[in-house]
Design an enzyme around this catalytic site. Structure first.
Site, mmCIF file in Angstrom:
data_model
loop_
_atom_site.group_PDB
_atom_site.id
_atom_site.type_symbol
_atom_site.label_atom_id
_atom_site.label_comp_id
_atom_site.label_asym_id
_atom_site.label_seq_id
_atom_site.Cartn_x
_atom_site.Cartn_y
_atom_site.Cartn_z
ATOM 1 N N CYS A 73 33.896 42.847 46.195
ATOM 2 C CA CYS A 73 35.304 42.986 46.558
ATOM 3 C C CYS A 73 35.793 41.666 47.144
ATOM 4 O O CYS A 73 35.103 41.045 47.955
ATOM 5 C CB CYS A 73 35.434 44.107 47.590
ATOM 6 S SG CYS A 73 37.111 44.600 47.956
ATOM 7 N N HIS A 74 36.978 41.230 46.725
ATOM 8 C CA HIS A 74 37.543 39.982 47.233
ATOM 9 C C HIS A 74 37.902 40.087 48.712
ATOM 10 O O HIS A 74 38.302 41.153 49.185
ATOM 11 C CB HIS A 74 38.822 39.619 46.456
ATOM 12 C CG HIS A 74 38.561 39.192 45.062
ATOM 13 N ND1 HIS A 74 38.524 40.092 44.015
ATOM 14 C CD2 HIS A 74 38.307 37.973 44.528
ATOM 15 C CE1 HIS A 74 38.266 39.435 42.900
ATOM 16 N NE2 HIS A 74 38.120 38.149 43.185
ATOM 17 N N MET A 110 41.378 48.764 47.604
ATOM 18 C CA MET A 110 40.118 49.061 48.297
ATOM 19 C C MET A 110 40.310 49.064 49.810
ATOM 20 O O MET A 110 39.702 49.870 50.519
ATOM 21 C CB MET A 110 39.028 48.070 47.887
ATOM 22 C CG MET A 110 38.651 48.157 46.412
ATOM 23 S SD MET A 110 38.248 49.824 45.839
ATOM 24 C CE MET A 110 36.857 50.227 46.861
ATOM 25 N N GLU A 111 41.171 48.200 50.309
ATOM 26 C CA GLU A 111 41.452 48.166 51.740
ATOM 27 C C GLU A 111 42.157 49.441 52.196
ATOM 28 O O GLU A 111 41.832 49.989 53.259
ATOM 29 C CB GLU A 111 42.286 46.928 52.086
ATOM 30 C CG GLU A 111 41.525 45.632 52.009
ATOM 31 C CD GLU A 111 41.235 45.115 50.601
ATOM 32 O OE1 GLU A 111 40.500 44.126 50.480
ATOM 33 O OE2 GLU A 111 41.740 45.701 49.618
ATOM 34 N N ASP A 125 33.549 62.153 63.422
ATOM 35 C CA ASP A 125 32.632 61.791 64.502
ATOM 36 C C ASP A 125 33.121 62.312 65.848
ATOM 37 O O ASP A 125 32.321 62.772 66.672
ATOM 38 C CB ASP A 125 32.460 60.267 64.554
ATOM 39 C CG ASP A 125 31.463 59.839 65.603
ATOM 40 O OD1 ASP A 125 30.322 60.356 65.597
ATOM 41 O OD2 ASP A 125 31.823 58.994 66.438
#
Length: 151
Positions: A73-74, A110-111, A125
């Site tokens: 990934c860039h 992707m971010e 969590d």
């Protein structure tokens, strides 16, 4: 385009010939609770702290680390990240939406997806002490603008 070169080895795609444009990606995901657990976290206050604010910070941190987490990934300069945690009382769920912006020669899908995923994992969590059967589901790209394709 492929992430495999002619020799069969992985590589990061050369995007240097692509135009630098404003690129925006929006992603979404959902955290599903049983009704009893949802009632306990609906105020966003838990014994581990504020669920909404902690999830937003986690998602921002995740988006900033995307190129370190996803192979090939860039590393992209991020201009803006916005994350919202939305209550859905009818479904006893929280919906996380992220918007990520850049001015670059490749997109920020992707971010945006990483931001949603890390936000959802942060919520899990912080709530697992109440119930370990919480479901993270339906993480997906909602929209993408900039560059050649828009969806």
């Amino acid at each position: 385009m492929s992430h495999i070169n002619k020799k069969g080895n992985p590589y990061i795609i050369d995007v240097s010939n692509k135009d630098v444009t404003e690129r925006v990606a929006v992603a979404s995901g959902e955290i599903k609770f049983d009704k009893e657990t949802y009632k306990k976290i609906k105020s966003f206050e838990t014994k581990k702290g504020n669920l909404e604010k902690t999830a937003i910070i986690g998602g921002i941190m995740g988006a900033k680390e995307t190129s370190r987490l996803i192979p090939l990934c860039h590393n992209i300069p991020i201009n803006h990240i916005n994350i919202e945690v939305i209550k859905n009382d009818k479904k006893s769920s929280l919906v996380v939406e992220s918007t990520v912006k850049t001015n670059a020669n490749t997109g920020v899908e992707m971010e945006a997806l990483t931001a949603v995923t890390i936000s959802c994992l942060t919520i899990y969590d912080m709530c697992k002490y109440l119930n370990k059967k919480i479901k993270i589901q339906n993480i997906h790209l909602v929209s993408k603008t900039g560059g050649k394709s828009n969806i």
